[in-house]
Design an enzyme around this catalytic site. Sequence first.
Site, PDB file in Angstrom:
ATOM      1  N   PRO A 329       0.813  -1.224   0.000  1.00  0.00           N
ATOM      2  CA  PRO A 329       0.000   0.000   0.000  1.00  0.00           C
ATOM      3  C   PRO A 329       0.843   1.270   0.000  1.00  0.00           C
ATOM      4  CG  PRO A 329      -0.800  -1.548   1.637  1.00  0.00           C
ATOM      5  CD  PRO A 329       0.498  -2.093   1.123  1.00  0.00           C
ATOM      6  N   ARG A 330       0.217   2.362  -0.398  1.00  0.00           N
ATOM      7  CA  ARG A 330       0.963   3.601  -0.614  1.00  0.00           C
ATOM      8  C   ARG A 330       1.666   4.132   0.629  1.00  0.00           C
ATOM      9  NH1 ARG A 330      -3.209   6.869  -4.606  1.00  0.00           N
ATOM     10  NH2 ARG A 330      -2.880   5.515  -6.414  1.00  0.00           N
ATOM     11  N   ASP A 331       0.993   4.089   1.762  1.00  0.00           N
ATOM     12  CA  ASP A 331       1.622   4.647   2.957  1.00  0.00           C
ATOM     13  C   ASP A 331       2.878   3.873   3.321  1.00  0.00           C
ATOM     14  OD1 ASP A 331      -0.184   2.511   3.569  1.00  0.00           O
ATOM     15  OD2 ASP A 331      -0.146   3.041   5.691  1.00  0.00           O
TER      16      ASP A 331
END
Length: 637
Positions: A329-331
């Site tokens: 995921p991006r985070d």
Amino acid sequence: MMMDSKIPEGDIADKWSNYKNHAKLINPANRKKLNIIVVGTGLAGASCAASLAEQGYNVKSFCFQDSARRAHSVAAQGGVNAAKNYKNDGDSVYRMFYDTIKGGDFRSREANVYRLAECSLALIDQAVAQGVPFAREYGGYLNNRSFGGVQVSRTFYARGQTGQQLMIGAYQALMRQVAVGKVKTYTRHEMLDLVLVDGKAKGIIARNLETGALERHAANAVVLATGGYGKVYYLSTLAMGCNTSAIWRAHKKGAFMSGVSWIQFHPTCLPQIGETQSKLTLMSESLRNDGRIWVPKKANDERTPNEIPEEERDYYLERRYPAFGNLSPRDIASRAAKERIDAGCGVGPMKNAVCLDFSKAIKEQGKDKIEEKYGNLFRMYDKINGVNAYKEPMLISPAAHFTMGGLWVDYDLMTTIPGLFALGEANFSDHGANRLGANSLLQSCVDGYFIAPYTIPNFLAGEAKVEKVTTDHPAFAAAEETIKKQIEQFLNAKGHLSADHFHKTLGKLLYDKCGLSRTKESLEDAIVELKALKKSFDKDVKITGDGQMNSELEKAGRVSDFLELGELMCHDALQREESCGAHFREEYQTPDGEAVRNDEDFCYVSAWEWKGEGKKPELHKEPLIFEAVALTVRSYK
């Protein structure tokens, strides 16, 4: 005060059906008597305005661009999610719901997220009917690819311009209603205040950006679909004009703000290359399907990427998160990149980037196949950097991108002000503390096409017999007077610094102290510095030109709002003593650097109330209750 989200009764899979079955309706003859203002013409605004107009309501549509088509929705390139399971790889509405809840680190409202997944099925059919040219398999079936945080292929795409193609579909729907006289568009108009009558949203004050004239517009309901506020960091993936003013002015009139410190940094952006830069360029996350991300194992390596042999490369996402690898995921991907850059392993002229390498994919699939999937993105990279990414790795870096926070809304997408609705990125509702890739286009479209056309009439049904408010009402005069005073204050300031100077200073301050990671100390320092910066802005800003067509005056209003928003972001991040999603408090992490969530004390949505200039905002809470999923520690290993 505990917030009431008005979630319908019943099993999670039945809530939206139950709502629609019992929502109040308005007969076609009465719809013609009702007026709705929609601010913003991106996917959420255009789809909402077109859908309501098609039902028979009179709609006024506002945007500050010279055309509705210039809305920032065109910048979301990679795709739009839907749980169609065309790949027969185990996808379902529930699986998509779970991925989104988990991706948001269990900080979003179950019922809203399930509805998002449920409505995703209809969106693809809607878009195809509008002529959106989604990629197709050889046999004619719609094609899919994967995005971060999932293990199925559910992202529908139109090469690297999905947002633009969906926007053209929504724009066509909007302009059809303009042609039949149900929508009136106001381009080059900026909303500067919300007008309340008896506590309800009844109109707006807008400024004509071509003449400087202030205009009053009355309606039975107001919809804000004005996008996110990532430009608070100055350097971001957003267009230069993106701002927070519409939702911030509504906040100051009584609409609560939620999750404002949940800001997503996109892991695949072009890195900053100089101090005079004004924005950063987004490269689609879809590139992570075939690109492998790495840095040199040795710190301060001066060799070019192609000179570094395979055994001296650290594929850090594949190493740390083997189950999801480059599609973490991006985070997580953004923080991992920052960790390697901070450790001295960054690449590029400013040592602030990592490599996104396609050599393995080209070797396995052939250059033609990669070009077919990502050709326009490779051309864009070459045009900006003068580098052929088929022959050497792209250089990418995390950048401020999507805001999960925004105006607090209930299940109806209505704010704490009756009659004021917030759609798309302007609200907080679906993404929790981190948004999964390709869910932003989905939320915007679903809010506008499928949710607001039920929930707004449900509210208006109770307003049909209420006396109609006109722009002669004293509330309009009062709001207009407030705006006039602010404009005069800006024009009369005898300072020597531009609005851009303050915006850049604010952006750096927030990036350093409330960016990819935060600490109690950094946030407390930031609040003190922001208060001082706001005082300096009020005294030292210089606006050239007059009160007519004046982009410097527009900037000043937006920067003033950003300065106040920045302070609220720091209060929000300081109060939340845990790490979750994009909110990473350095005090709350495992020995190997993973986020430590605190469900016992912080399993709620923060809803902040404006208490006045210079006063501390008041926190209200919406408890998050999970019935369909178990709260688990998020792991992508």
